[in-house]
Design an enzyme around this catalytic site. Structure first.
Site, short mmCIF file in Angstrom:
data_model
loop_
_atom_site.label_atom_id
_atom_site.label_comp_id
_atom_site.label_asym_id
_atom_site.label_seq_id
_atom_site.Cartn_x
_atom_site.Cartn_y
_atom_site.Cartn_z
N HIS A 260 0.83 -1.44 0.04
CA HIS A 260 0.01 -0.06 0.06
C HIS A 260 1.12 1.24 -0.15
CE1 HIS A 260 -4.25 -1.31 1.48
NE2 HIS A 260 -3.88 -1.82 0.37
N HIS B 40 -12.19 -8.77 -6.34
CA HIS B 40 -11.75 -7.42 -5.97
C HIS B 40 -10.75 -6.87 -6.94
CE1 HIS B 40 -10.19 -3.98 -3.50
NE2 HIS B 40 -9.18 -4.71 -3.14
N GLU C 129 -8.35 -4.46 -6.79
CA GLU C 129 -7.08 -3.59 -6.24
C GLU C 129 -5.93 -4.40 -6.90
OE1 GLU C 129 -5.29 -1.98 -2.01
OE2 GLU C 129 -6.81 -3.35 -2.01
N ASP D 102 -3.19 -5.41 -6.59
CA ASP D 102 -2.44 -6.75 -6.06
C ASP D 102 -3.05 -8.02 -6.32
OD1 ASP D 102 -4.19 -5.44 -4.32
OD2 ASP D 102 -3.31 -6.89 -2.77
N HIS E 89 -11.98 -4.38 1.62
CA HIS E 89 -12.07 -2.82 2.16
C HIS E 89 -12.08 -1.81 0.99
CE1 HIS E 89 -7.78 -2.37 0.89
NE2 HIS E 89 -8.05 -3.63 0.40
N ASP F 106 -9.71 -10.42 0.54
CA ASP F 106 -8.92 -9.78 1.57
C ASP F 106 -9.52 -9.95 3.05
OD1 ASP F 106 -6.93 -8.08 0.10
OD2 ASP F 106 -8.27 -6.44 -0.16
N TYR G 1 -2.48 -7.59 9.98
CA TYR G 1 -3.48 -7.27 8.46
C TYR G 1 -4.58 -6.77 8.94
CZ TYR G 1 -5.21 -8.05 3.98
OH TYR G 1 -5.93 -7.76 2.82
N HIS H 240 -4.36 -13.28 0.26
CA HIS H 240 -2.89 -12.83 0.84
C HIS H 240 -2.73 -14.25 1.99
CE1 HIS H 240 -2.37 -9.06 -1.21
NE2 HIS H 240 -3.28 -8.68 -0.85
#
Length: 396
Positions: free
Chosen positions: A24, A80, A82, A84, A147, A166, A194, A227
Site C-alpha cells: 500500500h 476485488h 485492487e 495486487d 475494504h 482480502d 493485517y 493473501h
C-alpha cells in the site's frame, strides 16, 4: 512455486513475493513478504478466481499451465479489483476472450478505468447471485467496503470453501499452503497486523457482514484468502478474533507512543510506563521514530488505553508522531481511554495538537506537560499519572 492442491480439483495458483517489504505504498511494512493468491477450479467449466499483481504473471500462468492450458478457462471471477489482485486481468482477457467474467458492477467499471480493457462477456452480480460450473455452483456474497466498494466473496458449497479475497488475509510469504503448516504465533501475528492496518477502519461494516454470513449457515471447511495461508485448522480461532476486533473490543493493556527531541519527553514516557507497571497492567513503550507503525497499530488494535507524547516544535507536535496519528485517526477506534504528555520550551501546544488530531477515537484525560527537562518531582508526577491511568483501565 507451483500449483498446489487445496481440495480435490481446487488449486492455489498464485505467486509468492518473497522480497516485498512495503505494501500500500509505504503504509504497511511486510517483514515476511506477501503472496498474491489466485485459485483454479477444475470442473466442467474451468474456473479462475482472482489474478495476481502486475509483474507476477509469468509465475502465475506457469502455475496454471501445470494444471491446464490457460486458454481453456471458461469462467473468471473477480472478487476485488485492487492492483495486487487484478494485475493479471488484461492477460487473462487476452488469453480467454470467450470466457465469462463475473464481478460487481463497481468492479467492471474500476477494471476499465485501471487497464483500459474490458471482458467481452461480463456479468455484474450482487449478493445471492450464482453461477453453475458443473458439479459446483458458486455463490456470490456482497463484501462492499471490505475494504473497497467492489469487494465480494465467492462460496463453493460443493467444496465448503469460502474464497474471501482480502478478508482473513495475512502478509506471509511462504511455500506452505495451510495455516497449520507454519508457526501458529507467527500466523496470528500477521493476521492481527493485517486486520489492524487494512480492515480496522471498516470494523462496523465487518461486524455486520460476519453476522449476515452467520445467518447463511454456510458450511466452511476452508477459507481461501487472497493473501497468505489458507485457513483449515484455525478457522474457529480466527473467527473469534475477527468478531472480537470488529466490535472494537479491548483487553487491559496500554500503548504508550511518543516522539522526543532531547529525551525529556522520552524520560516522561518511561516513568509513565513504570507507573502503569506498578498496577500490574501490561504496557508497551513505542518510540514512533524507531518502531514500524504497522507493529504499533497491531498492538493498539485491542489495547484499552492509548497514551501519546511529543515535544513541542514550532507550536506543534513533532512530525513523525503527527504522521502516525493522522494514520491512526482513520482506524475509527472506539471505547478507548487516553491522555497526552510532552515537554516544551515556550508554549507547549503539542499535547493539545495530539488531542485535536485523535480526539475522535479516544476519551482524553488531563494532559501532563513539563518545561524543558523534568525535575524529580515532575517525573514522580509522570509515574503517578501512569499509575492512575492504569487504575482507570482496570476499572472500566
Amino acid at each position: 512455486m507451483s500449483a498446489r492442491i487445496i481440495k480435490e480439483n481446487v488449486y492455489s495458483v498464485g505467486a509468492i513475493d518473497w522480497d516485498e517489504r512495503h505494501f500500500h505504498g509505504y503504509t504497511y511494512v511486510t517483514k515476511r513478504g506477501v503472496t498474491y493468491n489466485s485459485y483454479l477450479i477444475m470442473d466442467e467449466k474451468i474456473t479462475l478466481i482472482d489474478t495476481v499483481r502486475d509483474g507476477f504473471q509469468k509465475e502465475w500462468l506457469g502455475n496454471i499451465k501445470a494444471v491446464t492450458d490457460p486458454s481453456k478457462i471458461e469462467v473468471v471471477i473477480i472478487n476485488h479489483i485492487e492492483p495486487d489482485h487484478s494485475g493479471g486481468f488484461p492477460e487473462i482477457v487476452k488469453l480467454c476472450p470467450n470466457a465469462q467474467f463475473y464481478g460487481t458492477e463497481k468492479a467492471r467499471a474500476g477494471l476499465l478505468k485501471y487497464y483500459g480493457v474490458q471482458a467481452k462477456n461480463w456479468t455484474s452480480v450482487k449478493s445471492g447471485a450464482s453461477v453453475n460450473i458443473g458439479k459446483r455452483t458458486l455463490d456470490f456474497i456482497d463484501a462492499a467496503m471490505l475494504h473497497w466498494p467492489d469487494n465480494m466473496f465467492t462460496y463453493s458449497a460443493y467444496d465448503k470453501i469460502l474464497f474471501s479475497n482480502d478478508g482473513f488475509g495475512q502478509h506471509y510469504a511462504t511455500d506452505k499452503v495451510f495455516d497449520d503448516e507454519v508457526d501458529y504465533a507467527a500466523f496470528m501475528d500477521e493476521l492481527q497486523k493485517y486486520y489492524a492496518n487494512i480492515l480496522w477502519p471498516f470494523s462496523q461494516v465487518l461486524a455486520a457482514k460476519l453476522a449476515a454470513i452467520a445467518k447463511l449457515n454456510l458450511q466452511i471447511e476452508l477459507i481461501a484468502p487472497s493473501h497468505g495461508l489458507v485457513l483449515r485448522k484455525y478457522i474457529p480461532e480466527v473467527m473469534e478474533k475477527y468478531l472480537f476486533w470488529s466490535k472494537n473490543s479491548t483487553v487491559n493493556k496500554i500503548a504508550v507512543v511518543f516522539e522526543t527531541m532531547w529525551k525529556s519527553t522520552e524520560a516522561m514516557a518511561k516513568k509513565i510506563v513504570e507507573g502503569i507497571a506498578s498496577e500490574g497492567v501490561d504496557a508497551v513503550l513505542f518510540d514512533v521514530t524507531k518502531t514500524d507503525r504497522t507493529d504499533i497499530a497491531a498492538y493498539m488494535l485491542d489495547a484499552k488505553g492509548f497514551i501519546f507524547g511529543s515535544s513541542t516544535h514550532d507550536g506543534e507536535m513533532l512530525p513523525v508522531i503527527a504522521g502516525f496519528l493522522h494514520f491512526l485517526k482513520g482506524s475509527k477506534a472506539k471505547n478507548r481511554k487516553a491522555f497526552a504528555f510532552g515537554s516544551y520550551g515556550w508554549s507547549g501546544e503539542a499535547v493539545q495538537d495530539i488531542q485535536d488530531t485523535v480526539g475522535n477515537i479516544a476519551e482524553f484525560g488531563e494532559p501532563v506537560k513539563v518545561v524543558f527537562a523534568s525535575t524529580q518531582e515532575e517525573l514522580d508526577k509522570c509515574f503517578q499519572a501512569g499509575k492512575e491511568f492504569a487504575k482507570k483501565i482496570k476499572a472500566t
